[in-house]
Design a protein around this motif. Structure first.
Motif, PDB file in Angstrom:
ATOM      1  N   GLY A   1      -1.138  -0.562   5.588  1.00 47.97           N
ATOM      2  CA  GLY A   1       0.067  -0.333   5.222  1.00 47.97           C
ATOM      3  C   GLY A   1       0.980  -0.498   7.070  1.00 47.97           C
ATOM      4  N   PHE A   2       1.664   0.390   7.182  1.00 45.61           N
ATOM      5  CA  PHE A   2       2.876  -0.316   8.097  1.00 45.61           C
ATOM      6  C   PHE A   2       2.510  -0.696   9.584  1.00 45.61           C
ATOM      7  CE2 PHE A   2       6.098   0.674  11.167  1.00 45.61           C
ATOM      8  CZ  PHE A   2       6.947   0.567  10.994  1.00 45.61           C
ATOM      9  N   ARG A   3       1.131   0.543   9.269  1.00 48.50           N
ATOM     10  CA  ARG A   3       0.456   0.211  11.116  1.00 48.50           C
ATOM     11  C   ARG A   3       0.463  -1.338  11.258  1.00 48.50           C
ATOM     12  NH1 ARG A   3      -4.164   4.246  13.481  1.00 48.50           N
ATOM     13  NH2 ARG A   3      -3.107   3.181  15.704  1.00 48.50           N
ATOM     14  N   PHE A   4      -0.371  -1.332  10.093  1.00 48.90           N
ATOM     15  CA  PHE A   4      -0.974  -2.696  10.075  1.00 48.90           C
ATOM     16  C   PHE A   4      -0.619  -4.052  10.743  1.00 48.90           C
ATOM     17  CE2 PHE A   4      -3.002  -6.149   7.750  1.00 48.90           C
ATOM     18  CZ  PHE A   4      -3.911  -7.183   8.932  1.00 48.90           C
ATOM     19  N   TRP A   5       0.345  -3.902   9.314  1.00 48.85           N
ATOM     20  CA  TRP A   5       1.442  -4.925   9.460  1.00 48.85           C
ATOM     21  C   TRP A   5       2.109  -4.703  11.216  1.00 48.85           C
ATOM     22  CZ3 TRP A   5       0.851  -9.120   7.150  1.00 48.85           C
ATOM     23  CH2 TRP A   5       0.395  -8.476   5.905  1.00 48.85           C
ATOM     24  N   PHE A   6       2.612  -3.546  11.575  1.00 52.97           N
ATOM     25  CA  PHE A   6       3.540  -3.601  12.855  1.00 52.97           C
ATOM     26  C   PHE A   6       2.575  -3.868  14.031  1.00 52.97           C
ATOM     27  CE2 PHE A   6       4.698  -0.824  16.448  1.00 52.97           C
ATOM     28  CZ  PHE A   6       5.780  -1.977  16.644  1.00 52.97           C
TER      29      PHE A   6
ATOM     30  N   ARG B   1       0.294  -6.429  13.399  1.00 53.15           N
ATOM     31  CA  ARG B   1       0.004  -7.611  13.294  1.00 53.15           C
ATOM     32  C   ARG B   1       1.344  -8.522  13.904  1.00 53.15           C
ATOM     33  NH1 ARG B   1      -2.765 -11.447   9.856  1.00 53.15           N
ATOM     34  NH2 ARG B   1      -4.673  -9.797  11.429  1.00 53.15           N
ATOM     35  N   ALA B   2       2.062  -7.890  13.617  1.00 52.15           N
ATOM     36  CA  ALA B   2       3.705  -8.658  13.916  1.00 52.15           C
ATOM     37  C   ALA B   2       3.887  -8.379  15.249  1.00 52.15           C
ATOM     38  CB  ALA B   2       4.746  -7.917  13.479  1.00 52.15           C
ATOM     39  N   VAL B   3       3.359  -7.128  16.417  1.00 53.20           N
ATOM     40  CA  VAL B   3       2.838  -7.548  18.242  1.00 53.20           C
ATOM     41  C   VAL B   3       1.875  -7.596  18.221  1.00 53.20           C
ATOM     42  CG1 VAL B   3       3.030  -5.638  19.700  1.00 53.20           C
ATOM     43  CG2 VAL B   3       4.211  -4.687  17.765  1.00 53.20           C
ATOM     44  N   PHE B   4       1.584  -8.570  17.698  1.00 50.36           N
ATOM     45  CA  PHE B   4       0.101  -9.573  18.184  1.00 50.36           C
ATOM     46  C   PHE B   4       0.698 -11.205  18.458  1.00 50.36           C
ATOM     47  CE2 PHE B   4      -3.270 -11.666  17.533  1.00 50.36           C
ATOM     48  CZ  PHE B   4      -4.776 -11.558  18.971  1.00 50.36           C
ATOM     49  N   VAL B   5       1.346 -11.458  16.855  1.00 51.50           N
ATOM     50  CA  VAL B   5       2.248 -12.408  16.901  1.00 51.50           C
ATOM     51  C   VAL B   5       2.939 -12.766  17.330  1.00 51.50           C
ATOM     52  CG1 VAL B   5       3.273 -13.982  15.154  1.00 51.50           C
ATOM     53  CG2 VAL B   5       1.068 -12.598  14.760  1.00 51.50           C
ATOM     54  N   TYR B   6       3.964 -12.035  17.811  1.00 47.00           N
ATOM     55  CA  TYR B   6       5.473 -12.058  18.392  1.00 47.00           C
ATOM     56  C   TYR B   6       4.775 -12.627  20.146  1.00 47.00           C
ATOM     57  CZ  TYR B   6      10.006 -11.586  20.312  1.00 47.00           C
ATOM     58  OH  TYR B   6      11.064 -11.177  21.525  1.00 47.00           O
ATOM     59  N   CYS B   7       4.129 -11.769  20.725  1.00 44.21           N
ATOM     60  CA  CYS B   7       3.530 -12.066  21.452  1.00 44.21           C
ATOM     61  C   CYS B   7       2.911 -12.944  22.263  1.00 44.21           C
ATOM     62  CB  CYS B   7       2.554 -10.839  22.218  1.00 44.21           C
ATOM     63  SG  CYS B   7       3.457  -9.301  22.187  1.00 44.21           S
TER      64      CYS B   7
END
Length: 80
Positions: free
Chosen positions: A2-7, A9-15
């Protein structure tokens, strides 16, 4: 997934991308403000591309063996 998984993942990749780009900009001896601006912008662009590619792959059922973030599909059972 869901959204939580992708969010997350996005925060981890962005950082991760941001830190690498910030260090690269500072090694090039750019000012901190210039390095910050470029790192923020390019980290956002890179993260968007990465997340969209992974999202599309997950919708198509393409499994990434190196990522190991999605459950692998079960092999068809052979009943003979």
């Amino acid at each position: 997934m869901g959204f939580r998984f992708w969010f997350k993942r996005a925060v981890f990749v962005y950082c991760g991308i941001f830190v690498v780009l910030m260090i690269a900009e500072l090694i090039k001896q750019n000012s901190i403000t210039t390095a910050l601006e470029h790192s923020l912008l390019w980290a956002a662009i890179s993260t968007a591309i990465f997340i969209m590619a992974r999202f599309i792959q997950s919708k198509q059922g393409i499994v990434c063996d190196s990522c190991q973030d999605f459950p692998k599909p079960k092999a068809p059972s052979k009943k003979e």
